[in-house]
Design an enzyme around this catalytic site. Structure first.
Site, short mmCIF file in Angstrom:
data_model
loop_
_atom_site.label_atom_id
_atom_site.label_comp_id
_atom_site.label_asym_id
_atom_site.label_seq_id
_atom_site.Cartn_x
_atom_site.Cartn_y
_atom_site.Cartn_z
N GLU A 40 0.83 -1.22 0.00
CA GLU A 40 0.00 0.00 0.00
C GLU A 40 0.86 1.26 0.00
O GLU A 40 0.53 2.23 -0.66
CB GLU A 40 -0.95 0.01 1.21
CG GLU A 40 -2.10 -0.98 1.11
CD GLU A 40 -3.00 -0.72 -0.10
OE1 GLU A 40 -3.05 0.41 -0.60
OE2 GLU A 40 -3.64 -1.69 -0.56
N TYR A 123 -5.99 6.81 4.45
CA TYR A 123 -6.09 5.83 3.38
C TYR A 123 -5.37 4.52 3.74
O TYR A 123 -5.95 3.43 3.69
CB TYR A 123 -5.52 6.41 2.06
CG TYR A 123 -5.21 5.32 1.08
CD1 TYR A 123 -6.25 4.75 0.33
CD2 TYR A 123 -3.93 4.80 0.94
CE1 TYR A 123 -6.00 3.71 -0.55
CE2 TYR A 123 -3.67 3.76 0.08
CZ TYR A 123 -4.70 3.22 -0.66
OH TYR A 123 -4.46 2.18 -1.50
N ASP A 141 -9.56 6.40 -2.11
CA ASP A 141 -8.39 6.94 -2.80
C ASP A 141 -8.89 7.61 -4.09
O ASP A 141 -10.10 7.71 -4.31
CB ASP A 141 -7.34 5.85 -3.08
CG ASP A 141 -7.76 4.90 -4.19
OD1 ASP A 141 -8.97 4.90 -4.55
OD2 ASP A 141 -6.91 4.17 -4.71
#
Ligand code: SF4
Length: 357
Positions: A40, A123, A141
């Site tokens: 991520e 996020y 996102d």
């Protein structure tokens, strides 16, 4: 989409599509929260194709959070080289140290706890918590924002994040939050594309209020800038081929402490020394870069006060925290072992080496 039956249909369409069409990506084959975290962080502002090149190498080098925490920062930055936005790597390394030290190796399992770690914001915490631990929290996102605004028929320029969060939370599939979040991101990344959405292939097209007829935002205007660098090489007394590099200021805001080729004035370099011209883009700037070749004894001519410089053996280069541009140039010049062959391709010591373009 105001009624629950419509949301139910949306979830079902989206997840059936994802189950059949999800790209087979290495971080989707694991449930290890550490691996999910690494992926991520790498995926922030970086294309999947570029991440694929680096992810497996990074995970081989630092297979566990403890291995990452134990590594010197210089090594972590070197492994990150080529991905850009090095602040991400620094913060991830700092967070690994916090987990390994202060938290006794226990990886936080909720989005709220995760957000207390350096570099983990809304996020990333939602992505790790939902994918790694099954927490029912929606990820927002850029891809998810685009899908939602188009499906719901909102104005892309004025859509509010708070409203977006509310809608995403209502749509979330509570018993498969990680899959739902990945499916939304996947739809935005592969079908609901920013400029030319593939509406005919879209699983939620029957429910979408815009179906490609949304306002398209203006493209960001890129700036252009010229830059020049010197490629200086020598063969040391021990017969080792070496390259001269300069270190960016450690207290600078852009890529602090990273190594690059020594910068020179683009207006004073002699044309006959030209080795390579490359274009390199960083955020909204296109750098038009020219690289010139110099002999070791000439390097005094372009010394800059206050800049740290060092000769590095060619064999060391791949392990250094190089800027993305330096890595690109050294690769093009075939002077970066590990990316071409173990043997340097530049013929050091020859007056007219053969360089690739
Ligand atoms: Fe995006 Fe088109 Fe699908 Fe609507 S129908 S979500 S605009 S790809």
């Amino acid at each position: 989409m105001t009624a629950e039956p419509e949301r139910k249909e949306f979830r079902s369409r989206l997840l059936s599509w994802f189950d059949k069409n999800a790209r087979d990506l290495p971080w989707r084959r694991t449930s290890d929260p550490y691996a999910i975290w690494v992926s991520e962080v790498m995926l922030q502002q970086t294309r999947v194709a570029a991440v694929l090149d680096h992810y497996e190498r990074f995970m081989c080098r630092y297979p566990t959070l403890q291995a990452l925490a134990d590594a010197p920062e210089e090594d972590v930055l070197a492994s990150w080289s080529g991905l850009g936005y090095y602040r991400r790597a620094r913060l991830m390394h700092r967070a690994a140290k916090v987990v390994a030290g202060e938290l006794g190796g226990r990886f936080p399992e909720t989005s709220i706890e995760l957000r207390k770690l350096p570099g983990i914001g809304e996020y990333t915490s939602a992505a790790i918590a939902s994918i790694g631990f099954g927490e029912a929290i929606a990820v927002i996102d850029g891809n998810v924002e685009r899908v939602l605004t188009r499906v719901l028929g909102w104005d892309e320029k004025t859509a509010l994040l708070s409203r977006m969060r509310e809608e995403a939370a209502k749509l979330l599939v509570k018993d498969r939050p990680g899959d739902f979040n990945q499916a939304m991101m996947e739809l935005g990344a592969t079908v609901c594309l920013p400029r030319a959405p593939l509406c005919l292939q879209c699983p939620v097209q029957p429910q979408c209020l815009t179906r490609g007829e949304h306002a398209v935002g203006e493209r960001k205007k890129m700036k252009s800038q010229r830059a020049a660098y010197a490629f200086v090489r020598r063969v040391s007394r021990r017969k080792v081929p070496e390259v001269l590099l300069a270190q960016r200021p450690k207290d600078g805001s852009l890529m602090p402490g990273m190594w690059e080729l020594p910068a020179i004035d683009p207006d004073t370099a002699a044309a006959e020394r030209h080795l390579l011209a490359v274009r390199h883009s960083i955020t909204v700037t296109n750098y038009y870069v020219t690289v010139y070749g110099y002999e070791a004894e000439e390097e005094r001519a372009f010394r800059r006060g206050g800049t740290v410089r060092r000769w590095f053996a060619v064999e060391e280069l791949a392990q250094l925290p190089l800027t993305g541009l330096a890595r690109k140039v050294l690769k093009r010049l075939k002077a970066l072992p590990g990316y071409t062959t173990r043997e340097p391709q530049v013929r050091f010591g020859e007056s007219k080496p053969e360089f690739s373009q």
